[in-house]
Write an enzyme that holds these catalytic residues in place. Structure first.
Site, short mmCIF file in Angstrom:
data_model
loop_
_atom_site.label_atom_id
_atom_site.label_comp_id
_atom_site.label_asym_id
_atom_site.label_seq_id
_atom_site.Cartn_x
_atom_site.Cartn_y
_atom_site.Cartn_z
CB CYS A 251 -3.17 11.60 7.54
SG CYS A 251 -4.68 11.07 6.70
CG ASN B 224 -1.36 12.53 2.49
OD1 ASN B 224 -0.66 13.26 1.79
ND2 ASN B 224 -1.97 11.46 2.02
N GLY C 107 0.83 -1.21 0.00
CA GLY C 107 0.00 0.00 0.00
C GLY C 107 0.86 1.26 0.00
NE ARG D 102 -3.02 -11.27 4.57
CZ ARG D 102 -4.10 -11.18 5.35
NH1 ARG D 102 -4.52 -12.22 6.01
NH2 ARG D 102 -4.76 -10.04 5.46
#
Lengths: 335, 335, 335, 335
Positions: D152, D302, D15, D39
Site C-alpha cells: 500500500c 489503503n 483478514g 485455516r
C-alpha cells in the site's frame, strides 16, 4: 439484461443526500444519470464542486425541474424541507418522483403544520405513498407515482416498533447519530474540535421524526419518549429502545415474522454500528429485559438505508425490479 | 499552607487508572509521591515505560506493599480485581488505603461472589467504606481507614438514581463509555479500525456495576435495565436514564436538594460529554418525559470522576482537606 | 508562599486560546483572575456561555482594556490579529502584556505587511519581545514590558531548526495540526463529517508562520518548504522536517546543547503526539537520514505549548517565578 | 453481457485484505464467488464470523488450495507474508493467481532476504509479474499467470516518483496511514485509547516497502528518506514528498504524460484524503517548491487502491475486461 435502462435525475445534488444518491445510482446496473441540478451552479463539471467526483464526466446544471422531468423516468428530490412542497406538487403524475424531504411524509396537514410549517398542498398528502418498504409493503410502493422517503431516525425508530404494532404501552428510545446527518453546512454542533469527543441530546420529545415513528407502533405521542442524540462519528445511527408491551410476548418471534421477507433486515444477536456503515442493511436485535420489558436495538447507515439507499429500494419497486438490485452487494465499509 | 504534606504511593502504576492517579497527585498542592510500584518493572525510570512522563524524576519499582505502606500516609491501589483482595486485607488499618479495584465495593460476600468470584476476606466488606462522597457523605469517608472507590459506570448510574431513592419503580439506563475504560491491554473491542466508528452494547443486564447502582436507588435487580455500551471516543461516559417514579415529583427540585452541597455536581439544562473531559465534574440533567417518566442524563470523565479523581476527593476527605483541593481547578480539556 | 499573588486578566476570553489561558491560569498557584472580557458579552456568568465552566464564579464583561489594565499585573490578549495592534499600542508600558495574536511577532513592518496587512505601530515592533523562552532566552523576556507569544506552527518549526542555526542549507517541513487550531468558528475545513477522516494541506509555502520560522534557522524563505496540513484530531501538531546541513554534524549533540536548560523540551527516541496532549511539553527527535540529511520530528499541544502554555511560561519569567510554575505538573491527558 | 462469468476464490478470507477483496468481488458484474478459505474455520457460514456479512449465503471452508484452484478461474491470495511463498509456487501456472502478500513483489532474492527472510522459490521471482497497472503496463499484466499485488505505501510512493523516473536526485517521503493498514490483530499501536489521538512514525528508512518504491524512481536506497507514520483514522494513506530533480522541469507536465491513460489517477490541485476513501482512485498533486524542489502529494484508500482494488484492476486486465470494470463506479464514501 431484460430490464430497460432507467433514466434518473437528481434535483438538489449538492447536499449529502444528493451526493449519496448519486453514489448509489452510479453503482446501479440499470440506471443512466440524466440531470444533476442545483440552483447554486450554472453548468459546472461536478468535479469542480466536489473533487472526489473529478473522474465523472457529469455536469451540475440549474435546469428547471419540469425540463428535468421530461427527460427522466424517475426524479430524486434532495431538496430542503418546504422547498420540496411545490416541486412535488408540480411534478406529481408527470414523472415518478422520490422525495427525500420531509414534506410528504405525514398523512395529515395538521400534524405537518405542528412539526414543520403550513402545508401548501394538503390534498396531495394522501396521494403520495410513504416509502418504507418493510412496513408500507412492496405493492403500495409499486403503484405509487410519488413516494415520500422516510426520515433517518424515523425509519430506524419504526423498524424497532413495527413488530409490536398494537401491543405497545410505552416506548423509550435513545438514538445517536453521526455528524453527516446534520448536512453539509458547518454549524456549531458539527464543529470538529468539540464534536470529535462530544455526545449531546437535542430536541428531546420534540423531534420532527416523532409523528413518523408513532404510526409504526400505533401509539400516540404520549406513549413515546424519543431522545435524539449526536455522537462523535460521521455515519450511522444506533438506537436502543426499552419497550413495555401488553401481554407476555417473545419479541424475536414477532420480529422474525414481521421481517421474514425483508432482504435488508438482519436480526442479529448483538447490534454493532460498524456492521452497517456504507450498506443498505438495518441490523436489529430484540431481547427480554427485566420485569417484562423488551430491549430492542438497531443500527443503519443514515445516508444509505436512512436516506438514499431506501430511495433506491423504492425506485426498484416502482420499476418492478428486484428490490435488492444495485444495493445488496453494496458492501459494508468494514473496517 | 497549614496542611502538612501527604506522602502518597500508587501500587499498580502501569494501568490507565494508575497513570491518571499519578497525573492528579502531581497536580495536588499538598501531596508528595513516595512509591510507584508494579510487578512488571524492577526499578525503571518511569519515562522509559511511558515516554509521556519522560520529564519526571520518578522510578517504578516492585517494592513490597508493606514497605510501601510504611513510608506512606496513603496508598492508592490500582490493581486488577481479585489481586487487590489480599493486599487490602494486609494493609487495612496499617495505612490509609484507597482501593480502586472492585473488591470491596459491595456489602455482602454473596453478591460479590455472584458477580465476581469468591471473596477471601468477607469480614472486611463491612469495614471498608464505599467512597462515593456525594452519596456516602463526607463524615463516613473521613473516618475510614480503607475506602473502596466506585466503578465508573456505577458512579454515574448512582448519581442518576440517588435523588429519587425509595421512589423508583423502574429504571432503564443506557450508558456509553470511551475506550479508555477498557484499560491498557489491546483487545478486539478496542481495536482502532473498528472501534473508531463502532457503537456496541455488551453485558446487558449482567454488568458487574449493577449491584453498586441499585443500592443508590434502593431498588432490586428486577427494577433496573442497564445497557452498557462502547463508543468511538477515548474518555468519558454519557448516560441516559428513563425513570418511572412513585408519585408526581419535580425531578429538578429533588436533584437540587440531593446535590446542594456537592461541589463537583453541576446540574445543567443539557448534558454534553465534551464539558467534562479531563475534569472531576459530573454533569446531570433531569427533565420530565411523557406520561410521568423522568429523563435523566449524566456525563463524567471515566478516568477522573469515574476513578482517580474521585479517589483524590476521598483522600481529601480522609485527610480533612477541602474536598476540592487539587481538583476544582483541574479544567475540562475543552476543546 | 513567598510569591505575591499575580493579578491576571484575559482580554478576548471566548476563543479557544482565551479559554485555554483561563484553564491554565486557574491551575497556577500564584495567580488571581481579575477580568475576563469580550465585546460580545455584557456581564454574563461564564457558565452561561460555556457550560463546561458552570462551576466558576466568574463573569465575562466588556470592560474597557484600560480599566482592565489598571486592575491587573498582567494582561493576556487573546484577540484576533489586527484588532490586537491598537490594544497593545495602548497598553504597552502601562501593564505587563502578553499578546497571543500575531501582530507583534515579526521584527519589521515590511514583512508583517507582506504576510498580514499594514502595521499601524511599526515603532513598537522592536520594543515588544518575542517570547519563545527556549530561543529568546529568559533574560530578555524577564525584562520585557510586552511579549509577543509565538504562533503554534511557528514555535514547533523553530524548535526543529534552532539547534542548527547557521548550518542549514535547506529545510523541508511537513506539519499536521488538529482542528482546534482553526478556532471556534465553524468553517468548511472544520466540518466534522469530512474533517473526521480527512488530511489536507493548505497555504503551502505561503503560511503566515514562515517569517517566524526562518529566523530560528537563520535562513531565507527560499531555503524553506513549509507544508501546513490539517488532520483528523482535535489537539496537537506533529511535524517532520528533512534538513540539509553544512558539514557532517551529530544532530542529537547539537540538540542536547541547544536545549540543555529547557525544562519543557524532551528529546525522545521517537516522537508521539499522544505523549504531549494537554501538557506544555514539546517532544523532539533528531536522527540521521540518508546521504547526510537530518530527519527531525516534533510534537506539541497547539493550545498549550503552542499558545497559552507558552504564555504562562512567559508570565513566569516576567514575574521572576520559576519558569515551570503551574505548568510542569500539568500532565499529559494520556490516554 | 458478452463476458463470461469469472469464477473467483479468496484464500485467506478472514483478514482485512481478504474481506475487502470479497466486498469488491461481490460488486463486480462478471464475477462469481467459488471458495472462501481460512485455516481457522471448518465450513462456517461467513456471517457467524463476520456479522456484517450475515446476509450472504457463503461459507468459509478450509478447502485445500489445490482444490480451490481446480474450481476457479482466478485465486486471490490474502495470506501473510512467508505463508504465501509455497502456495504461489504450488499454484503458479495452474490457475491465474493474484498474490496480495509481499512474497513475490521484489525482483531478486537477495533484496527479499534483506527486507523479509530467505526466499524458498527465487526462480519464480522473475516469472511473477508485479501488478501495478499504471507503471507495469496493461500488456505485461494481461499476459501474466501470477501477479504480485503492490504494497500500500509502496504503490503510493511509486505513483509520486514514477513521472520523474531517471530524473530524481533525492526523494524525501513522509506518509501517514490509517489503522486498517495494521490488519485485524489488536496490538499496542492500534489500541484505540491512544491511536485515537496519536501520530507516530516507525521503521524510518527501514520499511519493507522501500525496495518497491525505489524501482519506480530508478534510484537507490541512499537517495530516499521514507518516513512511514501511523495516524488517527481508519482508512487511507496520505503522502507528501519533497523531490530534488535533475534539470528544471514542469512536474505537472510530466505527470500528465505519465498518467494520461490511467483511469484511476486523478491529478488534483490539492489532495484530500477524504476524496478517495472507499474508492479505487489515487489522487495526486505536483507543485514547485522553493529552489527547484518539487512538492508531490498523494492519497489513496489503503484497502482499495492500496490492496484489493488494485487486485481487481489486475484481474480485469488478466481477463481482458475493461480495466475499470466493477471499480469505476465504486464511489468514494464521502462524507
Amino acid at each position: 439484461m431484460p430490464h430497460k435502462t432507467i433514466k434518473a435525475s437528481i434535483i438538489g445534488i449538492t447536499g449529502y443526500t444528493g451526493l449519496e444518491q448519486l453514489r448509489l445510482l452510479l453503482a446501479h446496473p440499470t440506471v443512466e444519470i440524466v440531470h444533476l441540478t442545483s440552483r447554486q451552479h450554472e453548468s459546472t463539471r461536478i468535479g469542480e464542486v466536489y473533487p472526489h467526483l473529478a473522474h465523472l464526466d457529469l455536469n451540475i446544471t440549474n435546469t428547471n425541474h419540469n425540463a428535468v422531468a421530461k427527460d427522466s423516468d424517475v426524479v430524486f428530490l434532495a431538496l430542503p424541507h418546504k422547498t420540496a412542497q411545490d416541486v412535488v406538487a408540480d411534478l406529481h403524475g408527470k414523472v415518478k418522483v422520490i422525495d427525500l424531504s420531509a414534506d410528504y411524509r405525514l398523512d395529515d396537514a395538521a400534524t405537518y403544520e405542528r412539526y414543520y410549517q403550513e402545508h401548501k398542498h394538503p390534498e396531495l398528502l394522501k396521494e403520495v405513498v410513504y416509502g418504507l418498504p418493510e412496513i408500507t409493503g412492496a405493492e403500495a410502493i409499486a403503484g405509487a407515482s410519488t413516494v415520500a422517503n422516510p426520515g433517518c431516525f424515523a425509519l430506524l425508530g419504526q423498524m424497532l416498533l413495527h413488530p409490536f404494532k398494537g401491543l405497545i404501552e410505552a416506548a423509550d428510545i435513545f438514538a445517536v447519530t453521526g455528524s453527516s446527518g446534520a448536512g453539509k453546512m458547518p454549524i456549531e454542533g458539527t464543529h470538529h474540535p468539540i464534536r470529535n469527543h462530544n455526545i449531546k441530546s437535542y430536541n428531546i420529545n420534540a423531534h420532527r421524526h416523532i409523528p413518523e415513528i408513532i404510526r409504526a407502533g400505533d401509539i400516540t405521542e404520549t406513549q413515546l419518549n424519543f431522545v435524539p442524540t449526536s455522537g462523535p462519528f460521521t455515519r450511522g445511527i444506533f438506537a436502543n429502545a426499552f419497550l413495555r408491551l401488553k401481554g407476555d410476548i417473545e419479541p424475536l418471534d414477532l420480529a422474525e415474522q414481521a421481517y421474514e421477507d425483508a432482504p435488508f433486515v438482519r436480526l442479529q444477536e448483538s447490534v454493532a454500528l460498524a456492521n452497517v456503515v456504507g450498506s443498505n442493511f438495518v441490523d436489529l436485535s430484540f431481547t427480554k429485559g427485566v420485569d417484562g420489558t423488551i430491549i430492542a436495538q438497531g443500527a443503519l447507515d443514515n445516508l444509505v438505508k436512512g436516506a438514499s439507499g431506501c430511495a433506491i429500494q423504492n425506485m426498484n419497486l416502482m420499476f418492478e425490479l428486484d428490490e435488492t438490485e444495485g444495493l445488496f452487494n453494496l458492501g459494508t465499509v468494514y473496517p
